[in-house]
Write an enzyme that holds these catalytic residues in place. Structure first.
Site, short mmCIF file in Angstrom:
data_model
loop_
_atom_site.label_atom_id
_atom_site.label_comp_id
_atom_site.label_asym_id
_atom_site.label_seq_id
_atom_site.Cartn_x
_atom_site.Cartn_y
_atom_site.Cartn_z
N LEU A 137 0.82 -1.20 0.00
CA LEU A 137 0.00 0.00 0.00
C LEU A 137 0.86 1.25 0.00
CD1 LEU A 137 -1.81 -2.29 1.56
CD2 LEU A 137 -3.23 -0.33 2.14
N CYS A 138 0.29 2.33 -0.54
CA CYS A 138 0.87 3.66 -0.47
C CYS A 138 2.27 3.68 -1.08
CB CYS A 138 0.86 4.14 0.98
SG CYS A 138 1.20 5.89 1.23
N ALA A 139 3.31 3.94 -0.28
CA ALA A 139 4.68 3.97 -0.79
C ALA A 139 5.32 2.59 -0.85
CB ALA A 139 5.54 4.89 0.08
N PRO A 141 4.65 -0.08 -2.54
CA PRO A 141 4.91 -0.68 -3.84
C PRO A 141 6.34 -0.47 -4.34
CG PRO A 141 2.71 0.20 -3.84
CD PRO A 141 3.34 0.63 -2.55
N ALA A 199 -2.45 -0.79 -3.56
CA ALA A 199 -3.54 0.16 -3.34
C ALA A 199 -2.94 1.49 -2.87
CB ALA A 199 -4.54 -0.39 -2.31
#
Length: 234
Positions: A137-139, A141, A199
């Site tokens: 999620l968020c950073a 990835p 996400a």
């Protein structure tokens, strides 16, 4: 067949600026609980890159341990990342926060030339090689993009949400041979072929806590489908 193995939930500290984003980490934990998916928390047992005073958004002279800080979120029920055994877990999940760019990778300093931390590489690559789901999620990835590259994967569908807000990360992801897919804050990007789920959550900087939780739910709902899991709660 429903998978009963717990997922490995990897935290990177405690606090958006130098560790795991607390709302995202807790949101993932709540979403896993809602879905009836068991989990075990892990974190690297080493010093974090630096310590940020979150009230002042400024760096301090302190030194803190990633595992000790992440234990605050896990209520003390957490293990060193080095003890993670892929055979005992159905998937691996990374909540966001700048700890992904500072403690799990060196993206905060190296940008597109970033690499995975050694203990993170040892933890995540076996899941990719075993074709077990990886959720970020968020950073976080960033971790998945780098791991995919190291696994020889190209063209994986991964999101940071809106590329205008995560431009440097999205550009780095593309330079690593992956595909950035713009995704709404309350949705998940699912790469069925590689079994990757990402996400945006707080990559949408103006997202409300409710929207961030919806992002967490979307990711875990996709994970449950991928694992063939039947939710036990709405």
């Amino acid at each position: 067949m429903e998978n009963t193995l717990p997922v490995a939930l990897v935290l990177s500290g405690c606090g958006v600026y130098d560790g795991s984003e607390v709302s995202e980490a807790v949101g993932v934990i709540v979403a896993l609980s809602q879905a009836g998916i068991p989990y075990t928390c892990y974190a690297p047992d080493r010093p974090q890159l630096h310590v940020i005073n979150h009230a002042k958004a400024s760096e301090t002279d302190e030194t803190r341990n990633i595992l000790d800080e992440a234990a605050r979120i896990a209520r003390g029920n957490i293990l060193p990342l080095a003890e993670l055994d892929v055979s005992r877990h159905s998937a691996i999940v990374f909540p966001g926060g700048f700890g992904a760019a500072k403690n799990l990778t060196n993206f905060a300093r190296a940008g597109s030339q970033a690499e995975l931390a050694d203990d993170v590489r040892a933890a995540v690559l076996p899941f990719i090689q075993a074709h077990k789901p990886v959720v970020a999620l968020c950073a976080a990835p960033l971790v998945l993009g780098l791991a995919a590259r190291e696994a020889g994967i190209t063209g994986a569908r991964i999101t940071f949400g809106n590329p205008s807000e995560g431009k440097a990360m999205a550009e780095a992801l593309v330079s690593w041979g992956q595909q950035h897919v713009e995704t709404a804050v309350d949705a998940a990007c699912v790469d069925e072929h590689h079994r990757f789920i990402t996400a945006p959550a707080y990559m949408y900087g103006q997202a409300t806590p409710a929207e961030v939780f919806a992002s967490c739910q979307a990711a875990i709902r996709a994970l449950g489908t991928m694992l063939g899991h039947t939710a036990t709660a709405a």
